[in-house]
Write an enzyme that holds these catalytic residues in place. Structure first.
Site, PDB file in Angstrom:
ATOM      1  N   HIS A  19      16.848  67.853  98.019  1.00 29.34           N
ATOM      2  CA  HIS A  19      17.806  66.757  98.176  1.00 29.34           C
ATOM      3  C   HIS A  19      17.484  65.887  99.391  1.00 29.34           C
ATOM      4  CE1 HIS A  19      20.669  69.265  95.457  1.00 29.34           C
ATOM      5  NE2 HIS A  19      19.821  68.529  94.775  1.00 29.34           N
ATOM      6  N   HIS A  42      16.952  67.621  84.420  1.00 26.98           N
ATOM      7  CA  HIS A  42      17.634  68.924  84.524  1.00 26.98           C
ATOM      8  C   HIS A  42      18.798  68.743  85.499  1.00 26.98           C
ATOM      9  CE1 HIS A  42      13.656  69.928  83.063  1.00 26.98           C
ATOM     10  NE2 HIS A  42      14.078  71.131  82.717  1.00 26.98           N
ATOM     11  N   SER A 102      21.995  66.847  92.343  1.00 28.63           N
ATOM     12  CA  SER A 102      21.155  65.646  92.292  1.00 28.63           C
ATOM     13  C   SER A 102      21.852  64.480  91.575  1.00 28.63           C
ATOM     14  CB  SER A 102      19.798  65.959  91.669  1.00 28.63           C
ATOM     15  OG  SER A 102      19.942  66.664  90.458  1.00 28.63           O
ATOM     16  N   GLU A 120      21.131  67.658  80.353  1.00 27.71           N
ATOM     17  CA  GLU A 120      21.411  69.072  80.645  1.00 27.71           C
ATOM     18  C   GLU A 120      21.463  69.824  79.317  1.00 27.71           C
ATOM     19  OE1 GLU A 120      21.662  71.202  83.341  1.00 27.71           O
ATOM     20  OE2 GLU A 120      22.063  72.658  81.775  1.00 27.71           O
ATOM     21  N   GLY A 147      15.843  67.772  78.446  1.00 28.07           N
ATOM     22  CA  GLY A 147      15.412  66.623  79.241  1.00 28.07           C
ATOM     23  C   GLY A 147      13.911  66.403  79.202  1.00 28.07           C
ATOM     24  N   ASP A 167      13.616  69.072  87.562  1.00 27.50           N
ATOM     25  CA  ASP A 167      14.058  70.198  88.403  1.00 27.50           C
ATOM     26  C   ASP A 167      14.407  71.399  87.522  1.00 27.50           C
ATOM     27  OD1 ASP A 167      15.047  71.716  90.472  1.00 27.50           O
ATOM     28  OD2 ASP A 167      16.961  70.645  90.593  1.00 27.50           O
TER      29      ASP A 167
END
Ligand code: SAM
Length: 286
Positions: A19, A42, A102, A120, A147, A167
């Site tokens: 982050h 993700h 995120s 997701e 994704g 991610d």
């Protein structure tokens, strides 16, 4: 069957690294007036309560964000201070109660002309994500699905400017191969996008080989940046995550300096033993 739930890990050392880099990239990419697409393949639930049963069970945030929060973060380098300011926006009282995912960090940074696309796969996580972004406006779209598979449908974006965050939870061996294949395909469709992949430092061979395989993906004249932060030595049984890394293709030119400024301080704060270390390497170093 997916079993990973980010609520158990929110705010850990890996989130801090990821982050911090994300906030820096968003800050840079939203300086140009042309609309930016942010695609989070993700997304997770988008935001997390640190007093919830899940976060409390493992308490990973105590070895992450909590170590640099409040007084502990007063002497933070500028890029870390910018990341902490974003987390503080979610905790206006100053008490660390919630942690942004995120999607929330992206939403916070984007302008009305930008677009946010959130994917997701896990149905429960998706339900939470959709709830958290209900009423977020037409520029934000949440999609239940894979994704990695759906990324191609968005490339290239109409504005030809995009930040793609990948991610995965790396629950299966296939995740490594899927990520490489997805990036390869995405670069063919849209070579100038900024692609940021997070990965865990694990003993398994797929994790150890990933950075070198990633470096071979982009064309020779494409810039990349690789950052790692290890917080402790790998466990003798080969289990567990000793640190994490991010591989970024077409990074903002300011990112390497921002990370080099931040990581000595961050490593000192997040170190769990004296083998903790950091590294920033870029295509320009070669
Ligand atoms: N990016 C989030 C953040 O920084 O706040 C955290 C994401 S978490 C590490 C990974 C998420 O990806 C999990 O919620 C998991 O259910 C989801 N997931 C796993 N495979 C997926 C796929 N193929 N497509 C979309 N989501 C996936």
């Amino acid at each position: 069957m997916l079993s990973y739930r980010h609520a158990f890990h929110a705010g850990n050392h890996a989130d801090v690294l990821k982050h911090l880099a994300l906030v820096q990239m968003l800050d840079y990419l939203t300086q140009k007036p042309a609309p930016l697409y942010v695609i989070d393949t993700h997304a997770g639930a988008g935001r997390y309560r640190l007093d919830a049963r899940e976060a409390q069970k493992l308490g990973e945030y105590r070895e992450g964000i909590e170590r640099i929060w409040g007084k502990n973060g007063e002497d933070a380098p500028k890029p870390v201070a910018a990341y902490l300011a974003a987390v503080r926006d979610m905790n206006p009282s100053g008490e660390l109660k919630q942690y942004p995912g995120s999607p929330w960090l992206a939403k916070r940074a984007l302008r009305a002309s930008d677009r946010l696309r959130l994917f997701e796969l896990h149905s429960n996580e998706f339900r939470l994500l959709a709830q958290n972004f209900k009423g977020a406006g037409r520029e934000t779209q949440t999609t239940a699905g894979d994704g990695l598979a759906l990324l191609k449908s968005l490339l290239p974006p109409p504005s030809r400017r995009a930040l793609v965050l990948i991610d995965p939870s790396f629950e299966t061996k296939n995740d490594y191969a899927n990520v490489l294949a997805t990036l390869k395909d995405a670069l063919k469709r849209f070579a100038s996008g900024t692609y940021a992949l997070w990965y865990p430092q694990l003993a398994k061979i797929e994790s150890r080989q990933l950075p070198e395989r990633l470096k071979r993906l982009p064309a020779a004249d494409t810039d990349w940046l690789h950052v790692t932060l290890r917080v402790h030595a790998p466990a003798t049984d080969g289990m567990g995550m000793s640190g994490s890394g991010m591989f970024i293709i077409n990074p903002p030119w300011t990112l390497a300096d921002a990370l080099r400024e931040s990581l000595p301080w961050l490593t000192q704060k997040l170190a769990q033993d004296d083998t903790a270390k950091w590294k920033v390497e870029t295509s320009a170093d070669k």
